[in-house]
Scaffold this motif. Structure first.
Motif, mmCIF file in Angstrom:
data_model
loop_
_atom_site.group_PDB
_atom_site.id
_atom_site.type_symbol
_atom_site.label_atom_id
_atom_site.label_comp_id
_atom_site.label_asym_id
_atom_site.label_seq_id
_atom_site.Cartn_x
_atom_site.Cartn_y
_atom_site.Cartn_z
ATOM 1 N N VAL A 110 5.992 -2.689 -21.237
ATOM 2 C CA VAL A 110 7.162 -2.747 -21.614
ATOM 3 C C VAL A 110 7.785 -1.437 -20.753
ATOM 4 N N LEU A 111 7.178 -0.194 -21.213
ATOM 5 C CA LEU A 111 7.872 0.910 -20.743
ATOM 6 C C LEU A 111 7.861 1.122 -19.343
ATOM 7 N N ILE A 112 7.012 0.785 -18.544
ATOM 8 C CA ILE A 112 6.897 0.486 -17.121
ATOM 9 C C ILE A 112 8.081 -0.376 -16.605
ATOM 10 N N ILE A 113 8.284 -1.485 -17.373
ATOM 11 C CA ILE A 113 9.456 -2.308 -16.814
ATOM 12 C C ILE A 113 10.661 -1.666 -16.909
ATOM 13 N N LEU A 114 10.740 -0.955 -18.267
ATOM 14 C CA LEU A 114 12.278 -0.394 -18.428
ATOM 15 C C LEU A 114 12.412 0.868 -17.365
ATOM 16 N N ALA A 115 11.416 1.512 -17.172
ATOM 17 C CA ALA A 115 11.369 2.720 -16.190
ATOM 18 C C ALA A 115 11.716 1.982 -14.807
ATOM 19 N N LEU A 116 11.051 0.986 -14.411
ATOM 20 C CA LEU A 116 11.430 0.520 -12.918
ATOM 21 C C LEU A 116 12.990 -0.055 -12.950
ATOM 22 N N THR A 117 13.272 -0.705 -13.876
ATOM 23 C CA THR A 117 14.754 -1.444 -13.903
ATOM 24 C C THR A 117 15.587 -0.359 -13.965
ATOM 25 N N SER A 118 15.300 1.019 -14.643
ATOM 26 C CA SER A 118 16.076 2.088 -14.744
ATOM 27 C C SER A 118 16.223 2.783 -13.414
ATOM 28 N N ILE A 119 15.369 2.586 -12.320
ATOM 29 C CA ILE A 119 15.311 3.162 -11.147
ATOM 30 C C ILE A 119 16.408 2.681 -10.264
ATOM 31 N N GLY A 155 17.367 -1.046 -24.412
ATOM 32 C CA GLY A 155 16.317 -0.312 -25.132
ATOM 33 C C GLY A 155 15.858 -0.563 -26.354
ATOM 34 N N LEU A 156 17.032 -0.180 -27.356
ATOM 35 C CA LEU A 156 16.927 -0.736 -28.615
ATOM 36 C C LEU A 156 16.337 -1.920 -28.891
ATOM 37 N N ALA A 157 16.932 -3.131 -28.306
ATOM 38 C CA ALA A 157 16.874 -4.258 -28.548
ATOM 39 C C ALA A 157 15.218 -4.316 -28.346
ATOM 40 N N VAL A 158 14.656 -3.811 -27.304
ATOM 41 C CA VAL A 158 13.341 -3.950 -26.929
ATOM 42 C C VAL A 158 12.210 -3.264 -27.700
ATOM 43 N N VAL A 159 12.999 -2.177 -28.342
ATOM 44 C CA VAL A 159 12.239 -1.400 -29.478
ATOM 45 C C VAL A 159 12.296 -2.430 -30.713
ATOM 46 N N SER A 160 13.088 -3.063 -30.934
ATOM 47 C CA SER A 160 13.047 -3.783 -32.225
ATOM 48 C C SER A 160 11.857 -4.867 -32.007
ATOM 49 N N VAL A 162 8.994 -4.490 -30.065
ATOM 50 C CA VAL A 162 7.852 -3.399 -30.101
ATOM 51 C C VAL A 162 7.449 -3.196 -31.487
ATOM 52 N N LEU A 163 8.436 -2.947 -32.415
ATOM 53 C CA LEU A 163 8.235 -2.796 -33.819
ATOM 54 C C LEU A 163 7.600 -3.822 -34.308
ATOM 55 N N ILE A 164 8.129 -5.178 -34.115
ATOM 56 C CA ILE A 164 7.549 -6.378 -34.571
ATOM 57 C C ILE A 164 6.089 -6.766 -34.205
ATOM 58 N N THR A 165 5.721 -6.505 -32.977
ATOM 59 C CA THR A 165 4.502 -6.715 -32.391
ATOM 60 C C THR A 165 3.554 -5.691 -32.654
ATOM 61 N N GLY A 166 3.902 -4.473 -32.670
ATOM 62 C CA GLY A 166 3.132 -3.438 -32.840
ATOM 63 C C GLY A 166 2.224 -2.783 -31.604
ATOM 64 N N SER A 167 2.746 -3.118 -30.383
ATOM 65 C CA SER A 167 2.155 -3.067 -29.147
ATOM 66 C C SER A 167 3.360 -2.993 -28.193
ATOM 67 N N LEU A 168 2.887 -2.195 -27.016
ATOM 68 C CA LEU A 168 3.981 -1.950 -25.711
ATOM 69 C C LEU A 168 3.297 -3.022 -24.704
ATOM 70 N N SER A 169 2.197 -3.528 -25.006
ATOM 71 C CA SER A 169 1.688 -4.546 -23.796
ATOM 72 C C SER A 169 2.432 -5.988 -23.783
ATOM 73 N N VAL A 170 3.009 -6.267 -22.542
ATOM 74 C CA VAL A 170 3.691 -7.502 -22.568
ATOM 75 C C VAL A 170 3.152 -8.784 -23.134
ATOM 76 N N VAL A 171 1.477 -8.838 -22.632
ATOM 77 C CA VAL A 171 0.736 -9.913 -23.027
ATOM 78 C C VAL A 171 0.529 -9.820 -24.426
#
Length: 343
Positions: A110-119, A155-160, A162-171
């Motif tokens: 998730v972090l990599i996706i957000l970083a790439l889309t930001s670039i 980013g805050l929507a994605v953070v919510s 990640v909080l539910i899942t407990g992981s930054l892995s897309v899978v």
């Protein structure tokens, strides 16, 4: 199961070509849908039903002259569209298309996706600056301000999530949505406000109407790509349509179960032979594409339904409405996760 390198390379090659072809299909779909919504036929000359029109447009762009404005920074002017396309073609590597079908299963996907889309905002800004044109510069500045404003809420929507899942892995985010009965485990039901915020910000991040202020033909001629022609112009449009397609993938993946089939446990119980078979993977891919197609149509529907916002309205929505709501939603999700996991 880890795929061998040659098979992984083949999958990557197939996904890249899939994204390239999808851009042409999206151009055709947009013209046809807009034609129907405006009571006109749309493209209907080149190929059956006008289906080959996007490919004819590509050939036209290939043979058009590449013009660089006098006083422009030639290297940066050429670099900007390449940067946009490369970033757009990199993000699909992190999207799971079916269970086990993903090029890179990163623990921080998730972090990599957000970083790439930001670039990608750098490509737009560099295009606006390097063109030596006031229209292009204003389009680039608008795009950078718009993306910064709406990336916070996204980013805050994605953070919510990640909080539910407990992981930054897309899978793992996709698989975590299979916990509920039927489709009730999807994040859109567990986190509806986050889903709504992500959809709205996806429109802004992809510069789609009603958030297409960086282009705004009536005000800025064409915005950041006013001074582009030939294949450089085509590369900007390729990146735009691929990003639109990727935004639909991310909405479906993060909030609508991704490749998960509705009522998948019941289906596997009724047809046990599907478990672990290739046909299950095919059904999961079809399920994902149906969801993505719906959001692709949603982008078109909104474009030809809502008028473009004024720039002041754009900033007001981003900073005074979406950001506070996204922040409160993330805090509420965090509180609920703490309360329910501590019991």
């Amino acid at each position: 199961m880890d795929l061998p390198f040659w098979l992984l390379a083949l999958v990557a090659f197939g996904i890249i070509n899939f994204m390239l072809i999808s851009a042409s299909v999206l151009v055709y779909a947009e013209r046809k849908v807009s034609g129907y919504m405006q009571n006109r036929p749309g493209p209907n000359r080149v190929g059956p039903g006008g289906f080959l029109q996007p490919f004819a447009d590509v050939f036209k762009l290939v043979f058009k002259e590449d013009i660089v404005p006098e006083g422009a920074s030639r290297f940066v002017h050429s670099l900007a569209p390449v940067l946009m396309v490369v970033i757009a073609m990199t993000v699909p590597a992190l999207i799971p298309f079916a269970r086990g079908v993903v090029i890179v299963d990163s623990s921080v996907g998730v972090l990599i996706i957000l970083a790439l889309t930001s670039i990608s905002v750098y490509g737009v800004t560099l295009a606006g600056w390097s063109s030596n044109s006031k229209f292009s510069l204003l389009g680039g500045l608008r795009s950078s301000a718009q993306m910064i404003s709406y990336e916070l809420s996204m980013g805050l929507a994605v953070v919510s999530v990640v909080l539910i899942t407990g992981s930054l892995s897309v899978v793992e985010i996709v698989e975590h949505q299979s916990a509920g009965a039927a489709v009730l485990g999807w994040n859109v039901f567990r986190n509806p406000i986050g889903a709504l915020i992500f959809v709205i910000t996806a429109f802004a991040e992809t510069n789609r109407a009603p958030f297409d202020l960086p282009e705004a033909e009536q005000e800025l001629v064409g915005g950041y790509h006013t001074e582009y022609s030939g294949m450089k112009f085509g590369m900007f449009f390729l990146a735009e349509y691929v990003n639109w397609f990727l935004a639909s993938f991310l909405i479906a993946t993060l909030f609508f179960g991704g490749y998960l089939i509705p009522f998948e446990p019941q289906l596997l119980a009724a047809v046990p032979m599907l478990e672990g078979s290739v046909w299950l993977g095919v059904l999961q891919f079809v399920s994902l594409m149906v969801k993505v197609s719906f959001f692709v149509f949603l982008f078109l529907w909104v474009r030809w339904t809502l008028p473009r916002f004024k720039y002041t309205q754009l900033m007001h929505i981003g900073w005074k409405i979406l950001l506070p709501v996204a922040l409160v939603n993330a805090l509420a999700i965090a509180l609920l996760v703490v309360l329910f996991t501590s019991v």
